[in-house]
Design a protein around this motif. Sequence first.
Motif, short mmCIF file in Angstrom:
data_model
loop_
_atom_site.label_atom_id
_atom_site.label_comp_id
_atom_site.label_asym_id
_atom_site.label_seq_id
_atom_site.Cartn_x
_atom_site.Cartn_y
_atom_site.Cartn_z
N ASP A 130 39.13 91.31 -34.53
CA ASP A 130 39.96 90.51 -35.53
C ASP A 130 41.23 90.83 -35.62
O ASP A 130 41.44 91.73 -36.21
CB ASP A 130 39.13 90.59 -37.16
N THR A 131 42.25 90.08 -35.13
CA THR A 131 43.56 90.47 -35.17
C THR A 131 44.48 89.16 -35.09
O THR A 131 43.96 88.32 -34.85
CB THR A 131 43.56 91.20 -34.05
N GLU A 132 45.92 89.49 -35.95
CA GLU A 132 46.50 88.39 -35.87
C GLU A 132 47.82 88.46 -34.89
O GLU A 132 48.30 89.69 -34.55
CB GLU A 132 47.30 88.25 -37.41
N ILE A 133 48.20 87.52 -34.52
CA ILE A 133 49.47 87.50 -33.32
C ILE A 133 50.37 86.41 -33.81
O ILE A 133 49.88 85.46 -34.23
CB ILE A 133 49.08 87.09 -32.11
N THR A 134 51.58 86.74 -33.80
CA THR A 134 52.77 85.62 -34.20
C THR A 134 53.50 85.52 -32.80
O THR A 134 54.22 86.41 -32.24
CB THR A 134 53.72 86.49 -35.05
N VAL A 135 53.47 84.25 -32.53
CA VAL A 135 54.13 83.76 -31.36
C VAL A 135 55.25 82.60 -31.58
O VAL A 135 54.99 81.78 -31.99
CB VAL A 135 53.25 83.30 -30.31
N GLU A 136 56.61 83.08 -31.37
CA GLU A 136 57.67 82.27 -31.76
C GLU A 136 57.53 81.50 -33.38
O GLU A 136 57.62 80.34 -33.14
CB GLU A 136 57.96 81.27 -30.65
N GLY A 137 57.26 82.14 -34.12
CA GLY A 137 56.93 81.80 -35.64
C GLY A 137 55.66 81.06 -35.89
O GLY A 137 55.41 80.69 -37.04
N THR A 139 51.73 81.91 -36.27
CA THR A 139 50.93 83.05 -36.45
C THR A 139 49.41 82.45 -36.06
O THR A 139 49.04 81.48 -36.82
CB THR A 139 50.88 83.64 -37.66
N VAL A 140 48.69 83.13 -35.23
CA VAL A 140 47.07 82.92 -34.93
C VAL A 140 46.40 84.08 -35.09
O VAL A 140 46.90 85.13 -35.07
CB VAL A 140 47.07 82.33 -33.56
N ARG A 141 45.19 83.62 -35.42
CA ARG A 141 44.21 84.92 -35.67
C ARG A 141 43.07 84.69 -34.59
O ARG A 141 42.56 83.61 -34.46
CB ARG A 141 43.45 84.50 -37.06
N LEU A 142 42.91 85.79 -34.00
CA LEU A 142 41.78 85.80 -32.86
C LEU A 142 40.54 86.74 -33.42
O LEU A 142 40.82 87.86 -33.80
CB LEU A 142 42.57 86.67 -31.70
N ARG A 143 39.58 85.94 -33.39
CA ARG A 143 38.21 86.78 -33.91
C ARG A 143 37.37 86.57 -32.78
O ARG A 143 36.98 85.22 -32.22
CB ARG A 143 37.88 86.11 -35.37
N GLY A 144 36.32 87.45 -32.78
CA GLY A 144 35.26 87.13 -32.05
C GLY A 144 34.36 88.70 -31.59
O GLY A 144 34.91 89.76 -32.09
N SER A 145 33.68 88.67 -30.81
CA SER A 145 32.84 89.90 -30.30
C SER A 145 32.77 90.08 -28.69
O SER A 145 32.91 89.08 -28.21
CB SER A 145 31.50 90.01 -30.82
N THR A 146 33.03 91.44 -28.37
CA THR A 146 33.15 91.67 -26.66
C THR A 146 31.74 91.45 -26.16
O THR A 146 30.59 91.54 -27.09
CB THR A 146 33.69 92.91 -26.53
N ASP A 147 31.66 91.56 -25.02
CA ASP A 147 30.54 91.66 -24.09
C ASP A 147 30.17 93.15 -24.28
O ASP A 147 31.06 93.77 -24.79
CB ASP A 147 30.43 91.21 -22.85
N PRO A 148 29.19 93.73 -23.31
CA PRO A 148 29.10 95.04 -23.53
C PRO A 148 30.40 96.11 -23.26
O PRO A 148 31.16 95.64 -22.56
CB PRO A 148 28.04 95.31 -22.44
N LEU A 183 38.92 88.55 -21.22
CA LEU A 183 38.95 89.96 -21.53
C LEU A 183 40.30 90.52 -21.89
O LEU A 183 40.20 91.30 -22.77
CB LEU A 183 38.71 90.37 -19.86
N HIS A 184 41.53 90.10 -21.67
CA HIS A 184 42.71 90.28 -22.24
C HIS A 184 42.67 90.49 -23.80
O HIS A 184 43.28 90.92 -24.62
CB HIS A 184 43.84 89.55 -21.71
N ALA A 185 42.19 89.27 -24.43
CA ALA A 185 42.19 89.22 -25.65
C ALA A 185 41.38 90.38 -26.49
O ALA A 185 41.71 91.09 -27.58
CB ALA A 185 41.32 87.94 -26.27
N TYR A 186 40.37 90.84 -25.73
CA TYR A 186 39.51 91.99 -26.04
C TYR A 186 40.34 93.34 -25.89
O TYR A 186 40.50 93.97 -26.81
CB TYR A 186 38.28 92.28 -25.52
N LEU A 187 41.11 93.46 -25.05
CA LEU A 187 41.96 94.49 -24.79
C LEU A 187 43.05 94.79 -25.59
O LEU A 187 43.33 95.67 -26.38
CB LEU A 187 42.44 94.68 -23.23
N TYR A 188 43.56 93.59 -25.92
CA TYR A 188 44.83 93.41 -26.95
C TYR A 188 44.36 93.92 -28.24
O TYR A 188 44.82 94.70 -28.88
CB TYR A 188 45.47 92.05 -26.97
N ALA A 189 43.25 93.39 -28.76
CA ALA A 189 42.68 93.54 -30.04
C ALA A 189 42.49 94.94 -30.35
O ALA A 189 42.68 95.62 -31.20
CB ALA A 189 41.84 92.55 -30.47
N LEU A 190 41.49 95.56 -29.41
CA LEU A 190 40.94 96.72 -29.29
C LEU A 190 42.19 97.89 -29.40
O LEU A 190 42.12 98.83 -30.07
CB LEU A 190 39.88 97.01 -28.40
#
Length: 374
Positions: A130-137, A139-148, A183-190
Amino acid sequence: MSDESTTPPHDPPQTPSGKSAYVSKIVRDRISDQTFREWYAEQQVAENILEGQAYFNGPSPPKDPGKHTPSKLLQCHRKASYDRQNAPNEGTPPEGLFWIGSEFEEQVIVPFLQDATTPKTYVQNSVWIDTEITVEGTTVRLRGSTDPAIVTKDAEPLFVTEIKTTKDVQHLSEPKPHHKAQLHAYLYALDEEHDHSVRDGLVVYGSRTTFDLKAFHIEFDPEFWERVTEWMAAQTNYEARGELPPADSERDWECSYCSYKHRCGEADTPYSDIEFDGLLPLFADYDRDPLTEYLDGYADAGAKLTPTLAHVYPDLVPEYGAYEWSCPACPETFAWDALDWDGDTDDPPLCPNCLDAGEMVTLGGPEPHDQLSQ
């Protein structure tokens, strides 16, 4: 499954031949595509309640423009919006593929990873992000769960996977971009959420037919991630403005398999650029389960069956109601069952009034944008 035709009598026959005929009729009546769908849906309802996730049993609300899930990233913007805003799903969703993917992950990959991991590390089914990202003004929120994921004894993530099933793995030379984005979303958030680096993982494909496996090691790529975040910001802005995004599939063949190709305009039907809500008036290929989910989700807005779908699913009319046939050339309307029509959408009914006046005008239901009272 309480239909009278499947309810056994209180006193079944006592002779072997009578019992055989009795059992044959009961089994034949109870084993059909529709009864199986109802049974499977009830199993899912019960499982969600058992797991404390009863909220999954109702229709999903439209997604907030600023919220994103990793599994929906880097796809056709229009398809993503149709999906996120609960547009009626055309055709039959691949429930079987989802089930196979889940079973492959839980019954095959997790035990395999448990044997393949290093000493003093462990496999965890999933890790929540669960993380927030701001891109050129924006803001988006990215939520979810990884695989194993591979974790420490304190459940600190060290390495993540993204598991996918496909018909054949031999043709794959690299991961698909939206799987790589997931996968990149998981890596960035973690990496953001923990005080140690989590910068690489695996996209693993398993064949549904041969059990062959192909794994791709992925290291976090800032340039690729920038492409993903720009996609999220663009998607958020389209939806915040209430726009229908452009149809921009990465490959032409994707449109052929899209669940929204008819309302989008990528199919041989007289529709294009239809917004998110409303049913296509003369389109009959809505599967029962996603159709009722749509009708339940928009019940407060007055969603009903089109006259076409009322002929396909007459048993749903008492619960959901049906719109009337309408004529584009005169103000007359007709009840869905008032005309002699065999349900052939290639030969829809003609307006009786216009026909009396010597004009052949095809009837339809209300257009999608006229169906709901928002």
